[in-house]
Scaffold this motif. Structure first.
Motif, PDB file in Angstrom:
ATOM      1  N   ALA A 121       0.835  -1.207   0.000  1.00 38.83           N
ATOM      2  CA  ALA A 121       0.000   0.000   0.000  1.00 38.83           C
ATOM      3  C   ALA A 121       0.871   1.260   0.000  1.00 38.83           C
ATOM      4  CB  ALA A 121      -0.927   0.003   1.216  1.00 38.83           C
ATOM      5  N   ASP A 129      -3.356   2.479  -2.581  1.00 39.03           N
ATOM      6  CA  ASP A 129      -3.129   2.744  -1.168  1.00 39.03           C
ATOM      7  C   ASP A 129      -4.449   3.087  -0.474  1.00 39.03           C
ATOM      8  OD1 ASP A 129      -1.763   3.359   1.235  1.00 39.03           O
ATOM      9  OD2 ASP A 129      -1.711   5.470   0.683  1.00 39.03           O
ATOM     10  N   ARG A 179       3.306   0.573   6.547  1.00 43.31           N
ATOM     11  CA  ARG A 179       2.946   1.543   5.508  1.00 43.31           C
ATOM     12  C   ARG A 179       3.600   2.887   5.794  1.00 43.31           C
ATOM     13  NH1 ARG A 179      -0.981   5.505   5.447  1.00 43.31           N
ATOM     14  NH2 ARG A 179      -1.434   6.309   3.363  1.00 43.31           N
TER      15      ARG A 179
END
Lengths: 299, 318, 564
Positions: A121, A129, A179
């Motif tokens: 992502a 994302d 992330r």
């Protein structure tokens, strides 16, 4: 510098500092954290106790023996026996195996799923994302304990399904962490430089992003294991853990509940304290590792 | 205007999140083997009876149709009828949710009013014996399963020292609950302890982060004493990140309520859910999870809004 | 020149100061036996490179050293001894007899409080009779004094609503609020653009004169020293090696370290000191890099922001083009667009004659293999988890089929070329100094013998002496290998030294470009002229003249110059 063709035109500092072994420094940092050291000792002891213990102290954990049920600690049964006659000390070992294996496996699996999801992502960015993170938001909004309860009520879980289900419920936090880490790593100058000279995405992710998230992951995995052990205990306590005659520490607590009200403390104190100690230990190790790696912003 | 635009965007995201939650939970429940018929009708039920039940409840239709049907009714505010209890899910929830809220909010208020000062105090005395002791204590509190803590509390405070009742208030109304304050003590304290552990740790590290900020040095250079710097400058800055954390903590809070209600026999949503899980009573399970998810989503929305209101930087960047 | 008033109480006297930090790897001695005196109304500059201990001295005076520091020696401010242990006395002294201005205006203010409240705090700390209202009025007066426009309105603003220069003015307002005897300014302009720097220095000078405040100015920038200081103290590795009047130290340095330091300072050539013109590069061949009317727009809709606006640049074979401008001018965006990291919204980028927007796959990769890139941050430009050898060899792995032995050989050659000892091969980036790391970056950029090198603020984070060595390595290699170079920098003196041609950018546009010796000596554009005038040169006599000229120019045309 003997075979240099050109002489340097300005004074160039070439004295190298003595090699600093990062590893030695980090290990020193970890060992200075007394709680973490104690944590490592407790976890090691818990594993030795659960897996090697039965070799030194063999007990029958398969056959009910109502003749010796509910015995207080004493000769032959250092921790007494439970309501169906299992030796409590031996049961602690068997239960420990289940709690530790499920906790460890689920924690590591959750971290792995989370890191793949989070790094994809973060690296992909844009709408990929956005979609992936909305799914994570949704997962976080679903209360894990409730879902776990439903699943174990409807299916009869064994260790493997418990591992998968707990991992499936706890990968969300690590995915967010990874992330965030990926978002910052992909803007680092060394990544930009590599992209600029035509390095592939695979090289960027494989050689630069993944290796640099390892410390975050290790720290997080430790916390995940602690949480997974707790979660297993909760589910077992709610009467929906692994099936008898197998058990885990949470299941032992659940089974000893009524006896505890009538004064049979040896049925609940040992598993309760074992859970607390091991969870504390993993959290303390995680804390120590975080200081060691100097990872910020977790838990 | 900017704040409004930001909130509209976040609210849009929240709606999407709730929508995804319904899909995940619905699919999860309905893809599990067994299904509710056997649970509701018992082991004695004949295949014909099971089939009839499935037909009546529409459980024999394709999953997608069932979901769309569920969603359609949901949009009209209809959460369905319980398979077991002779009541609509909305009625059940409107009875039970307020009680759970009372318990959870009380626990949260108790927890935060202890955790925040403790975390701040620890940060100000970092790496001194008192800090170490409190850290160890918070580790233990975090690691103690709620049910084990509750059990110990019940044994200690109702059997060894019979000061408090072991049952939570059983009143039907929210006001009735407060009529038995003594009966609330154990459930509230049991529910609060884990949260104290989490939030005191969080407050401590957030305060430490802020103490190393440059603005602290500027404040000291003005001749402001360390105590006042902590109170006037660091405290508010540390609180902003605690507020965000609070939004995400809601599912954990409800999870704790589930165990506490079961342990102290408190007729809230947790107990409703626990009983529904035994059957399994799908509409009730779905309804509970949905309520918690919506609460979580609204919680993080409020956390964001608070953030925007107290932190001018967030306002600027929107 | 130093107008020492004999007999008066010094604003600051430091006697035999020692500071030791206890760290993970053992005690580190940061300041060793430093003694100095600053008299009322005097400006003493404390200069040195990173790690020299100059900031530690400043923080010791304020009693603001971190907890792991142990100090000995005697510090007196306006006659009163500084005793860190006496918290109440320290609180009374800080903000009243001494004030401090910090380096980073973006973080020095509490983001959650209005600037008015933050100024009022220092007022009320030391004037118990001040009410909210009087403190607020005082804050407004102070904002006026530091040149913030519309102070009645600004007083209720938050720091995030102010520009960097304005925030620094607020920090100054806090420092001078109670007319302290001593003002400590720790790198007060280092984080600011050069035009803003000039204004902030003017402000500090005016205020100090007006209040007869002594100033301890901590800086690494010799131009700032020449502009502001009356006396200079030079620090090197924790010791004070030279102290004297600014003309003596900057023009006739005695200590070998000071001489070395001043030699390394890049000097802005100004009108009258014209360098010999270089041969104009041939523009016959295909340019290695062309930006043709390039726009880059971030975001979309109402909130979009045009980072590049019709930028046209061209770089010939073997030529060095300097790209200069202040922060936000778009120079880095231009660099990133040139190598395809950013896609232009309009216009075309041609690398070696091929349009970067249309080439794909193998052809694109082949184009990029002729590029070398060196970016600013010596810490972030190398992967901390890769050894130096792996870092340098990475482009070979991307573009060539090569054996480990070939790579090792090539890495060895490159290390030689950037004058790094072969022993660094197995080291990791954190074991090297900033300058060494930057030379590793250069080695990596040059391993495939590129035709074009992009250097984005490649030496900006380095100390001057280290910068000088890195620049000389770069020049030497360019002579040998003949690559073209796009040299992006905010430092006009460095660009003058490195580039034959220069393009000046402002707000996403190229405002002026041409040969360095005309554009940066006799600029046609107003902005370039302001930019050049704002750069302080490390010669106090020349700088005084330049400052007067600049101020005269500003007075002539006040409308053009608002507060930064």
């Amino acid at each position: 510098m003997s075979h240099t063709a050109l002489q340097p035109t300005a004074t160039i500092e070439n004295d190298l500092p003595a090699p600093v072994s990062n590893r030695a420094l980090m290990i020193r940092r970890l060992l200075r954290n007394k709680l973490a050291v104690a944590g490592i000792a407790v976890v090691l002891f818990a594993f030795v106790f659960s897996f090697l213990g039965p070799l030194l102290y063999p007990t029958d954990q398969m056959h009910v023996d109502l003749g010796s049920a509910g015995l207080a600690p004493g000769d032959g049964h250092p921790l007494g026996t439970d309501a169906v006659g299992f030796d409590q000390l031996g049961r602690m070992m068997v239960g420990g195996q289940v709690s530790l294996v499920i906790g460890l496996a689920a924690g590591i699996l959750a971290t792995m799923i989370g890191s793949v999801w989070g790094s994809v992502a973060g690296y992909a960015g844009g709408w990929i994302d956005a979609v992936m993170m909305r799914i994570v938001d949704s997962g976080i909004a679903i209360p894990a304990l409730f879902i776990l309860l439903v699943i174990s009520a409807i299916t009869s879980p064994n260790s493997l399904t418990m591992i998968v289900v707990i991992a499936a419920l706890s990968w969300l936090v690590p995915s967010r962490l990874v992330r965030a880490e990926t978002l910052s790593l992909k803007q680092r100058d060394y990544v930009l430089t590599l992209r600029g000279i035509g390095g592939s995405h695979w090289r960027v992710v494989g050689r630069h992003i993944v290796p640099n998230t390892v410390s975050t992951l290790v720290v997080n995995a430790t916390f995940q294991v602690a949480d997974a052990i707790l979660l297993v205990a909760y589910v077992s306590y709610l009467g929906m853990g692994v099936q008898a005659p197998s058990t885990d520490w949470g299941g032992m607590l659940s089974a000893g509940l009524n006896a505890a009200y009538s004064g049979q403390w040896w049925l609940i104190l040992p598993p309760g304290i074992a859970i607390i100690l091991v969870v504390c230990a993993f959290n303390a190790i995680g804390d120590g590792l975080r200081d060691m790696f100097d990872v910020k912003g977790q838990q | 205007m900017e704040i409004l635009r930001f909130m509209v965007k976040r609210a849009g995201q929240a709606v999407i999140v709730v929508f995804i939650v319904t899909i995940i939970v619905f699919l999860l429940l309905h893809s599990l083997p067994g299904g509710p018929a056997r649970g509701v009708l018992g082991i004695q039920a004949t295949p014909e009876q099971l089939e009839l039940f499935n037909k009546e409840q529409g459980l024999d239709r394709p999953l997608v149709i069932q979901y769309l049907d569920y969603l359609g009714r949901l949009l009209q505010g209809n959460l369905g009828e319980s398979f077991v209890l002779n009541a609509s899910v909305s009625d059940l929830l409107s009875q039970r949710v307020p009680k759970t809220l009372v318990l959870s909010v009380l626990s949260a208020v108790v927890a935060l009013s202890i955790a925040i000062p403790v975390g701040l105090w620890q940060a100000a005395r970092r790496n001194r014996p008192a800090d170490y002791a409190l850290t160890a204590l918070s580790f233990v509190a975090y690691a103690t399963p709620v049910f084990f803590l509750g059990l110990v509390m019940i044994i200690v405070f109702t059997q060894w020292f019979p000061w408090l009742p072991s049952q939570a208030p059983q009143a039907d109304t929210v006001w009735g609950i407060f009529a038995e304050p003594a009966a609330l003590v154990l459930p509230v304290v049991t529910g609060a302890l884990g949260m104290i552990a989490v939030f005191s740790r969080y407050m401590r590290s957030s305060t430490l982060d802020n103490l190393s900020e440059d603005y602290v040095r500027t404040a000291l250079a003005k001749g402001t004493s360390r105590k006042v710097v902590l109170r006037r400058h660091v405290f508010r800055n540390s609180l902003t990140s605690v507020v965000t954390m609070l939004g995400y903590y809601i599912p954990v809070l409800f999870g704790g309520a589930l165990v506490v209600e079961q342990l102290f026999n408190y007729p809230g949503m947790g107990l409703l859910f626990w009983n529904a899980a035994q059957t399994p009573d799908f509409p009730v399970l779905l309804g509970c999870v949905l309520i918690i998810s919506i609460a979580t989503v609204i919680g993080s929305l409020l956390a964001d809004l608070t953030q925007v209101l107290i932190d001018p930087r967030v306002r600027e960047s929107q | 020149m130093s107008k020492t008033v004999e007999g008066s109480v010094p604003a600051l006297s430091v006697h035999d100061l020692e500071v030791v930090f206890s760290t993970e790897t053992g005690p580190v001695s940061a300041v060793r036996g430093v003694s100095l005196v600053v008299h009322p109304g005097e400006v003493l500059a404390l200069v040195g490179e990173s790690g020299s201990g100059k900031s530690t001295v400043a923080l010791s005076v304020m009693g603001l050293l971190p907890g792991n520091a142990t100090t000995s020696g005697i510090i007196k401010v306006a006659g009163g001894t500084i005793a860190v242990a006496d918290e109440a006395a320290m609180c009374d002294a800080r903000g009243r007899v001494m004030g401090m201005v910090f380096q980073e205006p973006s973080t020095a203010l509490n983001p959650l409080l209005t600037i008015g409240l933050q100024i009022a705090e220092v007022v009320r700390n030391h004037d118990k009779s001040a009410t909210r209202a009087t403190a607020r009025q005082k804050a407004i007066d102070l904002l006026t004094a530091v040149g913030i426009p519309r102070p009645e309105e600004r007083v209720d603003h938050y720091p995030s609503q102010l520009s960097g220069g304005q925030r620094q003015r607020v920090v100054i307002a806090i420092a001078i609020a109670n007319r302290p005897q001593l003002l400590i300014a720790d790198e007060p302009t280092t984080a600011l653009d050069v035009t803003v720097q000039a204004n902030i220095l003017d402000l500090l000078r005016t205020l100090a004169k007006e209040m007869n405040t002594a100033v301890l100015l901590v800086t690494h920038n010799m131009g700032v020293v020449a502009d502001f200081a009356e006396r200079v103290a030079v620090m090197f590795r924790g010791e004070l090696v030279e102290i004297g009047a600014v003309e003596d130290v900057l023009l006739r340095p005695q200590h070998p370290y000071t001489q070395r330091l001043l030699d390394a300072v890049p000097r802005l050539a100004i009108a009258g000191s014209r360098r010999e013109p270089q041969d104009p590069p041939s523009h016959l061949a295909v340019p290695v890099l062309e930006l043709d009317n390039v726009d880059v727009v971030y975001g979309s809709g109402r909130r979009s922001f045009k980072a590049l606006d019709g930028v046209t640049l061209s770089l010939a074979h073997g030529e060095t083009l300097g790209l200069v401008g202040e922060s936000g001018s778009g120079k880095s965006t231009a660099g990133r667009t040139a190598i395809g990291l950013l896609k232009p919204t309009a216009g075309a980028v041609r690398l070696f004659g091929k349009d970067l927007g249309t080439v794909r796959g193998r052809e694109r990769k082949a184009l990029l293999s002729q590029l070398g890139i060196v970016l600013q941050d010596p810490v972030a430009s190398l992967d901390p988890r890769m050894s130096v050898a792996d870092c340098i060899a990475e482009p070979m792995l991307v573009h060539l089929k090569s054996s480990a032995a070939e790579r090792r050989k090539r890495v060895g050659e490159l290390l030689d070329a950037v004058h790094l000892p072969a022993a660094v091969i197995g080291r990791y980036p954190h074991e090297l100094s900033g300058g060494q790391r930057q030379r590793v970056s250069i080695a990596r950029a040059l391993i495939l013998e590129p035709r074009l090198l992009i250097a984005d603020e490649a030496t900006s984070a380095l100390d001057v002496s280290v910068q000088a060595s890195v620049l000389s390595v770069l020049k030497e290699l360019q002579d040998r290998l003949g690559f073209a170079c796009l040299f992006i920098s905010h430092d006009l003196a460095v660009v003058q030294e490195m580039a034959a041609r220069v393009a000046v950018m402002r707000s996403g546009r190229v405002v002026e470009s041409g040969p360095t010796e005309t554009t940066l000596i006799a600029p046609r554009d107003e902005y370039t002229r302001d930019l050049l005038a704002a750069v302080p040169v490390p010669d106090p006599i020349v700088q005084r003249r330049r400052r007067e000229e600049r101020l005269a120019g500003m007075n002539q045309d006040r409308s053009l110059v608002g507060a930064p």
